[in-house]
Design a protein around this motif. Sequence first.
Motif, mmCIF file in Angstrom:
data_model
loop_
_atom_site.group_PDB
_atom_site.id
_atom_site.type_symbol
_atom_site.label_atom_id
_atom_site.label_comp_id
_atom_site.label_asym_id
_atom_site.label_seq_id
_atom_site.Cartn_x
_atom_site.Cartn_y
_atom_site.Cartn_z
ATOM 1 N N PHE A 174 -4.779 -20.148 8.638
ATOM 2 C CA PHE A 174 -4.633 -19.269 9.336
ATOM 3 C C PHE A 174 -4.019 -18.063 8.744
ATOM 4 C CE2 PHE A 174 0.233 -20.135 9.485
ATOM 5 C CZ PHE A 174 -0.023 -21.814 9.520
ATOM 6 N N VAL A 176 -1.375 -14.671 8.432
ATOM 7 C CA VAL A 176 -0.040 -14.235 8.798
ATOM 8 C C VAL A 176 -0.261 -12.880 8.488
ATOM 9 C CG1 VAL A 176 2.155 -14.621 9.106
ATOM 10 C CG2 VAL A 176 0.847 -16.495 8.983
ATOM 11 N N ALA A 186 4.048 -14.184 15.287
ATOM 12 C CA ALA A 186 3.817 -14.279 13.799
ATOM 13 C C ALA A 186 2.799 -13.226 13.230
ATOM 14 C CB ALA A 186 3.521 -15.717 13.192
ATOM 15 N N LEU A 192 10.988 -13.003 12.748
ATOM 16 C CA LEU A 192 10.928 -14.380 13.803
ATOM 17 C C LEU A 192 12.187 -15.139 13.303
ATOM 18 C CD1 LEU A 192 7.289 -15.454 12.581
ATOM 19 C CD2 LEU A 192 7.622 -14.718 14.646
ATOM 20 N N HIS A 195 12.721 -21.309 13.692
ATOM 21 C CA HIS A 195 11.792 -22.025 14.630
ATOM 22 C C HIS A 195 11.021 -23.086 13.790
ATOM 23 C CE1 HIS A 195 8.905 -19.268 13.159
ATOM 24 N NE2 HIS A 195 8.009 -19.872 13.238
ATOM 25 N N ASP A 197 7.089 -24.789 14.020
ATOM 26 C CA ASP A 197 5.653 -24.373 14.473
ATOM 27 C C ASP A 197 5.246 -25.252 15.600
ATOM 28 O OD1 ASP A 197 5.692 -21.981 13.204
ATOM 29 O OD2 ASP A 197 3.911 -22.575 12.042
ATOM 30 N N GLN A 208 3.869 -27.429 6.357
ATOM 31 C CA GLN A 208 3.428 -26.400 6.240
ATOM 32 C C GLN A 208 3.106 -25.663 5.026
ATOM 33 O OE1 GLN A 208 3.576 -21.954 8.986
ATOM 34 N NE2 GLN A 208 4.958 -23.830 9.794
ATOM 35 N N LEU A 210 2.643 -21.936 3.074
ATOM 36 C CA LEU A 210 2.526 -20.189 3.481
ATOM 37 C C LEU A 210 2.244 -19.818 1.846
ATOM 38 C CD1 LEU A 210 5.109 -19.755 6.325
ATOM 39 C CD2 LEU A 210 2.738 -19.477 6.570
ATOM 40 N N SER A 222 12.064 -14.162 3.703
ATOM 41 C CA SER A 222 11.948 -15.513 4.393
ATOM 42 C C SER A 222 13.266 -16.193 4.556
ATOM 43 C CB SER A 222 11.008 -16.681 3.627
ATOM 44 O OG SER A 222 9.627 -16.025 3.653
ATOM 45 N N HIS A 336 12.026 -22.470 10.006
ATOM 46 C CA HIS A 336 11.691 -21.334 9.011
ATOM 47 C C HIS A 336 11.635 -20.002 9.782
ATOM 48 C CE1 HIS A 336 7.822 -22.432 10.908
ATOM 49 N NE2 HIS A 336 7.251 -21.274 10.697
ATOM 50 N N ARG A 338 11.538 -15.157 9.503
ATOM 51 C CA ARG A 338 11.354 -14.290 8.749
ATOM 52 C C ARG A 338 11.799 -12.964 9.096
ATOM 53 N NH1 ARG A 338 5.334 -12.896 10.368
ATOM 54 N NH2 ARG A 338 5.964 -11.374 12.416
ATOM 55 N N ARG A 348 1.520 -6.716 3.873
ATOM 56 C CA ARG A 348 2.242 -8.210 3.792
ATOM 57 C C ARG A 348 1.381 -9.271 4.580
ATOM 58 N NH1 ARG A 348 5.180 -12.360 6.603
ATOM 59 N NH2 ARG A 348 7.092 -13.058 5.428
ATOM 60 N N LEU A 350 0.209 -13.407 4.412
ATOM 61 C CA LEU A 350 0.499 -14.902 3.960
ATOM 62 C C LEU A 350 -0.711 -15.708 4.450
ATOM 63 C CD1 LEU A 350 4.411 -15.681 4.971
ATOM 64 C CD2 LEU A 350 3.349 -14.534 3.046
HETATM 65 C C1 OGA Z 1 4.449 -18.505 11.289
HETATM 66 C C2 OGA Z 1 5.623 -18.089 10.407
HETATM 67 C C3 OGA Z 1 6.415 -16.667 8.725
HETATM 68 C C4 OGA Z 1 6.344 -15.430 7.789
HETATM 69 O O1 OGA Z 1 3.329 -18.128 10.897
HETATM 70 O O2 OGA Z 1 4.447 -19.409 11.856
HETATM 71 O O3 OGA Z 1 6.447 -18.519 10.789
HETATM 72 O O4 OGA Z 1 7.135 -15.418 6.795
HETATM 73 N N1 OGA Z 1 5.389 -17.018 9.549
HETATM 74 O O5 OGA Z 1 5.614 -14.586 8.278
#
Ligand code: OGA
Length: 374
Positions: A174, A176, A186, A192, A195, A197, A208, A210, A222, A336, A338, A348, A350
């Motif tokens: 995915f 981000v 996200a 954020l 949390h 996921d 996870q 990233l 982060s 996690h 942000r 930005r 990810l």
């Molecule tokens: C997510 C998330 C964190 C970020 O995609 O679930 O928490 O740093 N992303 O964007």
Amino acid sequence: MTDATLRAEARTVALRWDDGTSTEFPFIWLRDNCPSGFHPDTGERAFDLLSVPEDASPAAVRLGEGVLEIDWAGEAHTSRFDTGWLRANRPGRPADDPADTPYLPWRADMGAAGIPRVAADAVLRSDAALADWLRQTRRTGLSIVEGLADSPEAGQEVARRIGFLRETNFGRTFQVKSKPNPNNLAYTADALPLHTDLPNQELPPGFQFLHCLANEAAGGGSVFADGVAIAEDLRAADPDAFALLSTVSIPFRFHDDDCDIRRRQTVIRLDETGAVSEVCYNAHIAGIFDMAPEVLGPYYRAYRRFMAATRDPRYPVELKLSAGEMVVFDNRRVLHGRAAFDPSTGYRHLLGCYVDRGEFESRMRILARAGHGG
Ligand code: OGA
Ligand code: ZN
């Protein structure tokens, strides 16, 4: 092993080991685990337990050099057990598991400098480096892989060294970034809060990944916190809140045009020993609490207490990922989040994916077979 005693009244064979300790093996357990009952190629259990009576009993027991032989009464069958195997699998304790490595709870004082780091090319090239990285990632629940190629494949390539990817409604991987018509916070530029996921999934994804491809915008740092540390501190400080959060489930729900995925979870999950094994916390996709009115009051008190802990400066570790870094964390343990970012100041992006705990642990065991860790 020094001796084997048939104990008819207890319905066990008692084995005394060289270190002076002994173990009782119930007759039915011995019959069920006769080595001849396992398929020679697949190693799967081929034996039908109902083909013998529940009171299956030995007619004779003999201890040879590293072998325990049992002739079964009423059957023309002899079982031959390797005594080393019997010791390794003795009832009353879990069998040794090279993937069962310890967790080390951490708090803010670990600092970003305490997050284990590994070079991507080491993990890609070396099984020893891979094994060491997996052990460290399990211990802390969090690590950073650095030196990834500037390619959308680079993060997956590292993740696939562990196992196959866990696909979800957001895809096998995915993106981000701030997108038009987001179906997930996200995919906005908003902050954020901490949390985990997808607690709305039947099995929330395990690890996870990233991979940071660009992080040029102002903001976008982060934040991570160890859910095990938060939950264990709550257990000590407020046992009633802990009890509610670990026994009363709440609904979680994600829905958009294509899906409506719901699951109840307790915010804190315990293993059979009572240790905290998992945290499911995501205020954005928590559903409408539907407990009985008399439970709602105490539950809200407990839930707010957990929520406040996620904002307590005792727990978070903060850093800003740079392009070429990938953060890896156990999504069912480490929370996690942000900071908000300003897309007008830079790009930005990810790229994320998941590998479940089962695949992660399997890789640890396979690497241990080859002498890497355990
Ligand atoms: C997510 C998330 C964190 C970020 O995609 O679930 O928490 O740093 N992303 O964007
Ligand atoms: Zn997330």
